[in-house]
Enzyme design. Structure first.
Site, PDB file in Angstrom:
ATOM      1  N   HIS A  34       0.860  -1.176   0.000  1.00  0.00           N
ATOM      2  CA  HIS A  34       0.000   0.000   0.000  1.00  0.00           C
ATOM      3  C   HIS A  34       0.898   1.228   0.000  1.00  0.00           C
ATOM      4  O   HIS A  34       2.142   1.093  -0.034  1.00  0.00           O
ATOM      5  CB  HIS A  34      -0.952  -0.013   1.199  1.00  0.00           C
ATOM      6  CG  HIS A  34      -0.258  -0.273   2.504  1.00  0.00           C
ATOM      7  ND1 HIS A  34       0.640   0.615   3.065  1.00  0.00           N
ATOM      8  CD2 HIS A  34      -0.305  -1.336   3.350  1.00  0.00           C
ATOM      9  CE1 HIS A  34       1.087   0.131   4.203  1.00  0.00           C
ATOM     10  NE2 HIS A  34       0.543  -1.058   4.396  1.00  0.00           N
ATOM     11  N   HIS A  37       4.066   1.381   2.285  1.00  0.00           N
ATOM     12  CA  HIS A  37       5.269   0.721   1.759  1.00  0.00           C
ATOM     13  C   HIS A  37       5.894   1.567   0.637  1.00  0.00           C
ATOM     14  O   HIS A  37       7.106   1.747   0.578  1.00  0.00           O
ATOM     15  CB  HIS A  37       4.922  -0.638   1.148  1.00  0.00           C
ATOM     16  CG  HIS A  37       4.315  -1.625   2.095  1.00  0.00           C
ATOM     17  ND1 HIS A  37       3.011  -2.031   1.991  1.00  0.00           N
ATOM     18  CD2 HIS A  37       4.832  -2.291   3.151  1.00  0.00           C
ATOM     19  CE1 HIS A  37       2.754  -2.930   2.939  1.00  0.00           C
ATOM     20  NE2 HIS A  37       3.834  -3.095   3.663  1.00  0.00           N
ATOM     21  N   GLN A  61       8.261 -14.943  12.378  1.00  0.00           N
ATOM     22  CA  GLN A  61       7.861 -13.805  13.211  1.00  0.00           C
ATOM     23  C   GLN A  61       6.369 -13.838  13.558  1.00  0.00           C
ATOM     24  O   GLN A  61       5.871 -12.928  14.219  1.00  0.00           O
ATOM     25  CB  GLN A  61       8.233 -12.479  12.558  1.00  0.00           C
ATOM     26  CG  GLN A  61       7.392 -12.088  11.366  1.00  0.00           C
ATOM     27  CD  GLN A  61       7.957 -10.876  10.657  1.00  0.00           C
ATOM     28  OE1 GLN A  61       9.012 -10.937  10.048  1.00  0.00           O
ATOM     29  NE2 GLN A  61       7.258  -9.756  10.738  1.00  0.00           N
ATOM     30  N   ASP A 154       5.416   0.782  12.718  1.00  0.00           N
ATOM     31  CA  ASP A 154       5.889  -0.327  13.558  1.00  0.00           C
ATOM     32  C   ASP A 154       7.082   0.187  14.359  1.00  0.00           C
ATOM     33  O   ASP A 154       8.230  -0.196  14.127  1.00  0.00           O
ATOM     34  CB  ASP A 154       6.263  -1.515  12.666  1.00  0.00           C
ATOM     35  CG  ASP A 154       5.089  -1.962  11.818  1.00  0.00           C
ATOM     36  OD1 ASP A 154       4.171  -2.572  12.376  1.00  0.00           O
ATOM     37  OD2 ASP A 154       5.052  -1.634  10.614  1.00  0.00           O
ATOM     38  N   SER A 189      -2.339  -0.370   6.506  1.00  0.00           N
ATOM     39  CA  SER A 189      -1.795  -1.658   6.927  1.00  0.00           C
ATOM     40  C   SER A 189      -2.349  -2.734   6.014  1.00  0.00           C
ATOM     41  O   SER A 189      -3.517  -2.664   5.588  1.00  0.00           O
ATOM     42  CB  SER A 189      -2.219  -1.946   8.366  1.00  0.00           C
ATOM     43  OG  SER A 189      -1.999  -3.313   8.657  1.00  0.00           O
ATOM     44  N   SER A 190      -1.524  -3.710   5.718  1.00  0.00           N
ATOM     45  CA  SER A 190      -1.986  -4.827   4.879  1.00  0.00           C
ATOM     46  C   SER A 190      -3.146  -5.544   5.555  1.00  0.00           C
ATOM     47  O   SER A 190      -3.967  -6.178   4.893  1.00  0.00           O
ATOM     48  CB  SER A 190      -0.846  -5.819   4.645  1.00  0.00           C
ATOM     49  OG  SER A 190       0.280  -5.132   4.168  1.00  0.00           O
TER      50      SER A 190
HETATM   51  P1  AMP Z   1       5.150  -4.980   6.452  1.00  0.00           P
HETATM   52  O1  AMP Z   1       4.944  -5.398   5.039  1.00  0.00           O
HETATM   53  O2  AMP Z   1       3.894  -4.765   7.224  1.00  0.00           O
HETATM   54  O3  AMP Z   1       6.163  -5.840   7.161  1.00  0.00           O
HETATM   55  O4  AMP Z   1       5.810  -3.534   6.392  1.00  0.00           O
HETATM   56  C1  AMP Z   1       6.995  -3.302   5.675  1.00  0.00           C
HETATM   57  C2  AMP Z   1       7.518  -1.942   6.035  1.00  0.00           C
HETATM   58  O5  AMP Z   1       6.549  -0.947   5.701  1.00  0.00           O
HETATM   59  C3  AMP Z   1       7.802  -1.788   7.531  1.00  0.00           C
HETATM   60  O6  AMP Z   1       8.983  -1.025   7.705  1.00  0.00           O
HETATM   61  C4  AMP Z   1       6.594  -1.056   8.018  1.00  0.00           C
HETATM   62  O7  AMP Z   1       6.826  -0.305   9.191  1.00  0.00           O
HETATM   63  C5  AMP Z   1       6.307  -0.145   6.836  1.00  0.00           C
HETATM   64  N1  AMP Z   1       4.933   0.319   6.871  1.00  0.00           N
HETATM   65  C6  AMP Z   1       3.807  -0.449   7.019  1.00  0.00           C
HETATM   66  N2  AMP Z   1       2.711   0.336   7.064  1.00  0.00           N
HETATM   67  C7  AMP Z   1       3.142   1.620   6.955  1.00  0.00           C
HETATM   68  C8  AMP Z   1       2.496   2.890   6.939  1.00  0.00           C
HETATM   69  N3  AMP Z   1       1.176   3.002   7.060  1.00  0.00           N
HETATM   70  N4  AMP Z   1       3.260   3.995   6.797  1.00  0.00           N
HETATM   71  C9  AMP Z   1       4.602   3.902   6.684  1.00  0.00           C
HETATM   72  N5  AMP Z   1       5.277   2.737   6.691  1.00  0.00           N
HETATM   73  C10 AMP Z   1       4.556   1.601   6.823  1.00  0.00           C
END
Ligand code: AMP
Length: 287
Positions: A34, A37, A61, A154, A189-190
């Site tokens: 999204h 990312h 994890q 996060d 968020s995913s």
């Molecule tokens: P994930 O795919 O959820 O593991 O996230 C991958 C990276 O994207 C991590 O560094 C997250 O903190 C970051 N991330 C996820 N959601 C957001 C968001 N809404 N805004 C900024 N960074 C994000």
């Protein structure tokens, strides 16, 4: 955009780029991309010569089997989005590429997370941060980035990664990037796509509660602030708070009074049915 699933070929490519003097920016993700990312990809593109993104849903994890099995996977649209952002390379390894055998699956770098692992996400999701350290260390070893980008969404994970890089003296700069939000304030968020229409609408109360804390800390005690924020979130019965607390932005330890730290953030984790969401917001920073 080049797509690699083999770490040896990727390492060769990176060596070649580095010999050419290129700086490598890295954005590790679990996919279902999204704009949060993509904002990290944009930052890397702006600051580095070459941007690598990775997509790997890391089983080590996840402390909850259902959360892992229901984790959304959208490789084709992820590739489209990364291509549109002009990411240079996507590393999308299989599980056996990252953990070729039982030994690799159990090998965790010697990082002492100490109190960082005992609060909030660390306390509620046993082993989660060890899995994060394990996979990010493995990915860093393959991609060898100069700079790596993580979201403040996060925040505790970001602190864990900084601790790992510091303790292992890895030559990698870690950049924290601001949380991207939907129009109503819900942090992207995913996991949001697992919410139905009503749940999705109700979830925005998390951000409203964080804003309440941010806007009223001068008027109320820490206890009053957190009680009221929890009351707001749980008022209509859809959202259940797991924790909501104020913590030191550097150590992430809970604070009792606004005088306890220079940098204070409010952290929340909540459940809507089986979907667990987290968010956090800056409350106070005394420069
Ligand atoms: P994930 O795919 O959820 O593991 O996230 C991958 C990276 O994207 C991590 O560094 C997250 O903190 C970051 N991330 C996820 N959601 C957001 C968001 N809404 N805004 C900024 N960074 C994000």
């Amino acid at each position: 955009m080049d797509i690699f699933d083999n770490s040896d070929y990727l390492k060769e490519e990176i060596d070649f780029l580095k010999e050419d003097g290129k700086t490598i920016g890295f954005v590790p993700t679990m996919g279902a991309l999204h704009d949060g990312h993509l904002s990290l990809v944009r930052k890397s593109k702006a600051e580095c010569d070459y941007t690598v993104a990775s997509i790997f849903v890391n089983p080590t994890q996840f402390d909850n089997a259902e959360d892992l099995s229901k984790y959304p996977r959208f490789m084709e649209s992820d590739i489209r989005q990364l291509t549109k952002e002009n990411a240079d390379l996507l590393f999308a390894p299989s599980e056996s590429e990252i953990y070729p055998d039982a030994i690799a699956r159990q090998a965790i770098p010697p990082v002492k997370l100490g109190a960082l692992e005992k609060v909030m996400e660390g306390a509620r999701r046993p082993g989660h941060f060890r899995g994060v350290v394990q996979v990010v260390h493995r990915l860093f070893d393959i991609v060898k980035p100069d700079v790596a980008y993580f979201g403040e969404k996060d925040y505790q994970q970001l602190a864990v990664i900084r601790t790992m890089v510091q303790q292992l003296e890895l030559p990698i700069r870690i950049i924290g990037c601001p949380t991207r939000r939907e129009q109503d304030g819900l942090a992207m968020s995913s996991r949001n796509m697992r919410l139905n229409k009503k749940e999705r609408k109700d979830a925005a109360v998390l951000y409203r509660a964080l804003q309440f804390v941010r806007n009223h800390w001068q008027k109320y005690s820490v206890g009053q602030l957190t009680d009221e924020a929890i009351r707001m979130i749980e008022a209509n019965g859809t959202v259940k708070v797991e924790y909501l607390q104020l913590a030191d932005g550097a150590t992430l330890q809970q604070i009792e009074s606004m005088d306890d730290a220079k940098h204070i953030r409010c952290f929340v984790a909540a459940r809507i049915n089986n979907v667990r969401l987290i968010d956090n917001e800056l409350v106070l920073f005394k420069g």
